[in-house]
Design an enzyme around this catalytic site. Sequence first.
Site, PDB file in Angstrom:
ATOM      1  N   TYR A 252      -3.460  -1.843   9.738  1.00 30.84           N
ATOM      2  CA  TYR A 252      -3.469  -2.036   8.284  1.00 30.84           C
ATOM      3  C   TYR A 252      -2.089  -1.760   7.686  1.00 30.84           C
ATOM      4  O   TYR A 252      -1.542  -2.576   6.928  1.00 30.84           O
ATOM      5  CB  TYR A 252      -4.510  -1.122   7.652  1.00 30.84           C
ATOM      6  CG  TYR A 252      -4.591  -1.173   6.152  1.00 30.84           C
ATOM      7  CD1 TYR A 252      -5.343  -2.152   5.513  1.00 30.84           C
ATOM      8  CD2 TYR A 252      -3.924  -0.237   5.369  1.00 30.84           C
ATOM      9  CE1 TYR A 252      -5.428  -2.202   4.124  1.00 30.84           C
ATOM     10  CE2 TYR A 252      -4.003  -0.276   3.981  1.00 30.84           C
ATOM     11  CZ  TYR A 252      -4.747  -1.254   3.369  1.00 30.84           C
ATOM     12  OH  TYR A 252      -4.819  -1.290   2.000  1.00 30.84           O
TER      13      TYR A 252
ATOM     14  N   SER B 131       0.820  -1.215   0.000  1.00 27.48           N
ATOM     15  CA  SER B 131       0.000   0.000   0.000  1.00 27.48           C
ATOM     16  C   SER B 131       0.853   1.264   0.000  1.00 27.48           C
ATOM     17  O   SER B 131       1.920   1.296   0.635  1.00 27.48           O
ATOM     18  CB  SER B 131      -0.894   0.012   1.239  1.00 27.48           C
ATOM     19  OG  SER B 131      -1.576   1.241   1.370  1.00 27.48           O
TER      20      SER B 131
ATOM     21  N   LYS C  76       0.673  -4.231   5.812  1.00 27.92           N
ATOM     22  CA  LYS C  76       1.133  -3.963   4.451  1.00 27.92           C
ATOM     23  C   LYS C  76       2.657  -3.802   4.413  1.00 27.92           C
ATOM     24  O   LYS C  76       3.302  -4.161   3.421  1.00 27.92           O
ATOM     25  CB  LYS C  76       0.449  -2.708   3.902  1.00 27.92           C
ATOM     26  CG  LYS C  76      -1.030  -2.885   3.601  1.00 27.92           C
ATOM     27  CD  LYS C  76      -1.270  -3.965   2.560  1.00 27.92           C
ATOM     28  CE  LYS C  76      -2.712  -3.985   2.074  1.00 27.92           C
ATOM     29  NZ  LYS C  76      -2.956  -5.077   1.100  1.00 27.92           N
TER      30      LYS C  76
END
Length: 296
Positions: free
Chosen positions: A161, A149, A165
């Site tokens: 998150y 990401s 990533k």
Amino acid sequence: MLSFDGRVAIVTGSGRGLGASHAKFLAARGAAVVVNDLGGSAQGTGSSAAPAEEVVAEIVANGGRAVANFDSVSDNPEGIVRTAIDAFGRLDILVNNAGINQVHAFGPDILPSIKRHMEVHFFGTAGVTAAAWPHLIESGSGRIVNTTSPTLIGFPEQTPYVAAKGAIFAFTRTLAFEAAPVGIKVNAIAPTAATRMSDEADLPEEFKQFMRDNLPTSLVSPVVAYLAHEACAINGEVIQAQGGEAQRLVLGFNKGFTSKDLTPELVQEHLDEILDPATHVPFDRIEKQDLSAVGK
């Protein structure tokens, strides 16, 4: 035209959004595709066969070949790979796309959310890759495309998150060294596109509309397709893809400051040199990289 005739691909999390776009694109170019999706919410709850079945139905209606798989990437990665082998007899391409996103401010109760994101994003990616590995070797030109990401630069209330990533970024870079001798290439995308995750995110409505108008999933899938093709010439790279743009995303070092008599005071005094972006040099490509200076 880069064709995928005779090739078999797994795309995880491909019942909706980016994954569905990747699966349809590969199928339109001739690949037989396993459309894997648990069918849960963007936060990782619930399940449904409908999303994967709908994508398969669309691919088949357009003359392509596809089968659905409803396994969780974190619970049964072997089952996902088995579906490809049972249905099509081989496996050439793995696109690790499945993911969740739970917005959660950091605090004492954050650990369950971090663990959940790691289970799906990182362990899901690693698990399906491990199950697919021998089949990708047998393919002779196996390709793995992971999904990290652009939020690696940092994003508020996204620690679970972004940390997951980040693990995928490192996984991609280091697995590429082991992949090269066995004929596999491992790369990743760092995409930005309008999906249900962006629609449900705590973002201004004007920005969400901008994404819908300018950042369609269809402009990310061509990058995935190149990285998935046997003609792909790179290994260990991360390509940021959004709105038709494709850019290399890298780590690197700058010249910095050196002293054999280093003190905290010298660090403070020379902080501008230590942080100077003008002398930044990115890591070289995997096949050219000299590791002798890393960590020195």
